[in-house]
Write a protein that holds these residues in place. Structure first.
Motif, PDB file in Angstrom:
ATOM      1  N   UNK A 192      10.565   6.408  -2.501  1.00  0.00           N
ATOM      2  CA  UNK A 192      11.319   6.253  -3.745  1.00  0.00           C
ATOM      3  C   UNK A 192      10.906   4.908  -4.334  1.00  0.00           C
ATOM      4  N   UNK A 193      10.606   4.910  -5.619  1.00  0.00           N
ATOM      5  CA  UNK A 193      10.169   3.690  -6.291  1.00  0.00           C
ATOM      6  C   UNK A 193      10.770   3.642  -7.685  1.00  0.00           C
ATOM      7  N   UNK A 194      10.904   2.432  -8.203  1.00  0.00           N
ATOM      8  CA  UNK A 194      11.432   2.238  -9.555  1.00  0.00           C
ATOM      9  C   UNK A 194      10.289   2.191 -10.565  1.00  0.00           C
ATOM     10  N   UNK A 195      10.654   2.275 -11.826  1.00  0.00           N
ATOM     11  CA  UNK A 195       9.666   2.277 -12.909  1.00  0.00           C
ATOM     12  C   UNK A 195       8.729   1.076 -12.802  1.00  0.00           C
ATOM     13  N   UNK A 196       7.450   1.363 -13.003  1.00  0.00           N
ATOM     14  CA  UNK A 196       6.446   0.303 -13.001  1.00  0.00           C
ATOM     15  C   UNK A 196       5.848   0.007 -11.648  1.00  0.00           C
ATOM     16  N   UNK A 197       6.390   0.588 -10.577  1.00  0.00           N
ATOM     17  CA  UNK A 197       5.795   0.379  -9.256  1.00  0.00           C
ATOM     18  C   UNK A 197       4.481   1.136  -9.192  1.00  0.00           C
ATOM     19  N   UNK A 198       3.456   0.449  -8.721  1.00  0.00           N
ATOM     20  CA  UNK A 198       2.154   1.065  -8.503  1.00  0.00           C
ATOM     21  C   UNK A 198       1.842   0.932  -7.019  1.00  0.00           C
ATOM     22  N   UNK A 199       1.643   2.051  -6.366  1.00  0.00           N
ATOM     23  CA  UNK A 199       1.301   2.073  -4.938  1.00  0.00           C
ATOM     24  C   UNK A 199      -0.128   2.583  -4.805  1.00  0.00           C
ATOM     25  N   UNK A 200      -1.010   1.734  -4.291  1.00  0.00           N
ATOM     26  CA  UNK A 200      -2.403   2.142  -4.106  1.00  0.00           C
ATOM     27  C   UNK A 200      -3.351   1.139  -4.722  1.00  0.00           C
ATOM     28  N   UNK A 201      -4.561   1.441  -4.626  1.00  0.00           N
ATOM     29  CA  UNK A 201      -5.307   2.619  -4.206  1.00  0.00           C
ATOM     30  C   UNK A 201      -5.512   2.566  -2.683  1.00  0.00           C
ATOM     31  N   UNK A 202      -4.898   3.484  -1.940  1.00  0.00           N
ATOM     32  CA  UNK A 202      -4.914   3.456  -0.487  1.00  0.00           C
ATOM     33  C   UNK A 202      -5.798   4.559   0.086  1.00  0.00           C
ATOM     34  N   UNK A 203      -6.338   4.271   1.257  1.00  0.00           N
ATOM     35  CA  UNK A 203      -7.072   5.260   2.047  1.00  0.00           C
ATOM     36  C   UNK A 203      -7.207   4.739   3.462  1.00  0.00           C
ATOM     37  N   UNK A 204      -7.572   5.619   4.389  1.00  0.00           N
ATOM     38  CA  UNK A 204      -7.832   5.230   5.774  1.00  0.00           C
ATOM     39  C   UNK A 204      -9.300   5.486   6.061  1.00  0.00           C
ATOM     40  N   UNK A 205     -10.017   4.445   6.461  1.00  0.00           N
ATOM     41  CA  UNK A 205     -11.456   4.554   6.700  1.00  0.00           C
ATOM     42  C   UNK A 205     -11.739   5.357   7.967  1.00  0.00           C
ATOM     43  N   UNK A 206     -10.848   5.299   8.950  1.00  0.00           N
ATOM     44  CA  UNK A 206     -10.873   6.194  10.104  1.00  0.00           C
ATOM     45  C   UNK A 206      -9.570   6.975  10.051  1.00  0.00           C
ATOM     46  N   UNK A 207      -9.575   8.170  10.625  1.00  0.00           N
ATOM     47  CA  UNK A 207      -8.436   9.078  10.488  1.00  0.00           C
ATOM     48  C   UNK A 207      -8.115   9.304   9.007  1.00  0.00           C
ATOM     49  N   UNK A 208      -9.139   9.631   8.199  1.00  0.00           N
ATOM     50  CA  UNK A 208      -8.881   9.827   6.765  1.00  0.00           C
ATOM     51  C   UNK A 208      -7.879  10.952   6.540  1.00  0.00           C
ATOM     52  N   UNK A 209      -7.059  10.765   5.530  1.00  0.00           N
ATOM     53  CA  UNK A 209      -5.997  11.717   5.243  1.00  0.00           C
ATOM     54  C   UNK A 209      -6.267  12.501   3.968  1.00  0.00           C
ATOM     55  N   UNK A 210      -6.186  13.814   4.058  1.00  0.00           N
ATOM     56  CA  UNK A 210      -6.036  14.633   2.872  1.00  0.00           C
ATOM     57  C   UNK A 210      -4.554  14.600   2.520  1.00  0.00           C
ATOM     58  N   UNK A 211      -4.230  14.655   1.236  1.00  0.00           N
ATOM     59  CA  UNK A 211      -2.827  14.563   0.814  1.00  0.00           C
ATOM     60  C   UNK A 211      -2.516  15.624  -0.230  1.00  0.00           C
ATOM     61  N   UNK A 212      -1.394  16.299  -0.034  1.00  0.00           N
ATOM     62  CA  UNK A 212      -0.833  17.191  -1.037  1.00  0.00           C
ATOM     63  C   UNK A 212       0.387  16.468  -1.583  1.00  0.00           C
ATOM     64  N   UNK A 213       0.326  16.034  -2.851  1.00  0.00           N
ATOM     65  CA  UNK A 213       1.323  15.108  -3.400  1.00  0.00           C
ATOM     66  C   UNK A 213       2.094  15.736  -4.556  1.00  0.00           C
ATOM     67  N   UNK A 214       3.347  15.270  -4.722  1.00  0.00           N
ATOM     68  CA  UNK A 214       4.178  15.748  -5.835  1.00  0.00           C
ATOM     69  C   UNK A 214       5.308  14.766  -6.088  1.00  0.00           C
TER      70      UNK A 214
END
Length: 182
Positions: free
Chosen positions: A52-74
Motif C-alpha cells: 500500500x502506498x500513497x500518491x506520488x510514491x515510486x517503487x523501483x526500478x527493481x529486479x533480482x540479478x539471481x533468482x530473477x522474478x517474473x511478476x503478474x501485477x495489478x
C-alpha cells in the motif's frame, strides 16, 4: 480473459472478464490454466505480495540479478503507472520500456517476465498493489536502476511534484552501470 501484447513482445496486458451489476462486480483475478494458455507456457508462482502506498510514491526500478522474478501485477485499489524495462542483453528490445495504467477501475494486469526491471508510480491518493512472483524475494540479489535515468527516458505521469522514493531507490544505479541479463 483478454490478452494484449505490448511494444515489448513478452510483456502482456491481461484483462479478466468482469461481471458487474448495481451490487458491484466479480472477477477471477487468476486462473493457472487460462494464464498458461495466454502466455504460451507454464509459469509457477511461489509468492504473493501486497503493498500500500500513497500518491506520488515510486517503487523501483527493481529486479533480482539471481533468482530473477517474473511478476503478474495489478492495482486492487487506486491507480498506478506500471513500468517494465527489458534488461535482457540478447533481446532486440534491450533497454526499452513499456508502461500502462493499472487501476481498480480498469482491472488490467501486467505480466512482467523474469529479466525485466519493474516499477510503479502511485497516481491516486493511495493504492493497494498486488503481485505474484515466480521466485522468492532474495535481498542479496536485488538491484535497482534509477527511475529517472536519462538513457531509459521513462515518461512518468505528473503527480504534482517529485516522486516519493525509498533510500534504496534514491541511491539506485544508472542504467549503463547496471548488472543485466545475458
Amino acid at each position: 480473459m483478454k490478452v494484449t501484447p505490448t511494444t515489448i513482445a513478452d510483456v502482456l496486458i491481461i484483462e479478466p472478464k468482469v461481471f458487474g451489476d448495481a451490487r458491484g462486480f466479480f472477477l477471477e483475478s487468476f486462473n493457472q490454466k487460462a494464464f498458461d494458455e495466454a502466455i504460451g507456457e507454464h509459469v509457477e508462482f511461489v509468492q504473493d505480495n501486497h503493498s500500500r502506498s500513497v500518491k506520488g510514491v515510486l517503487r523501483g526500478l527493481h529486479y533480482q540479478i539471481e533468482q530473477p522474478q517474473g511478476k503478474l501485477v495489478r492495482a486492487a485499489r487506486g491507480a498506478v503507472f506500471d513500468v517494465a524495462v527489458d534488461l535482457r542483453k540478447s533481446s532486440r528490445t534491450f533497454g526499452q520500456w513499456v508502461g500502462v495504467e493499472l487501476s481498480e477501475d480498469n482491472h488490467k494486469q501486467m505480466w512482467v517476465p523474469a529479466g525485466f526491471a519493474h516499477a510503479f508510480l502511485v497516481l491516486s491518493e493511495s493504492a493497494d498493489f498486488m503481485y505474484k512472483t515466480t521466485d522468492y524475494y532474495a535481498p542479496a540479489h536485488e538491484r535497482a536502476i534509477a527511475w529517472n535515468d536519462p538513457e531509459l527516458d521513462i515518461r512518468w505521469p505528473d503527480v504534482g511534484g517529485p516522486p516519493k522514493l525509498s533510500a534504496k531507490d534514491s541511491a539506485a544505479t544508472a542504467f549503463r552501470m547496471a548488472e543485466v541479463f545475458v
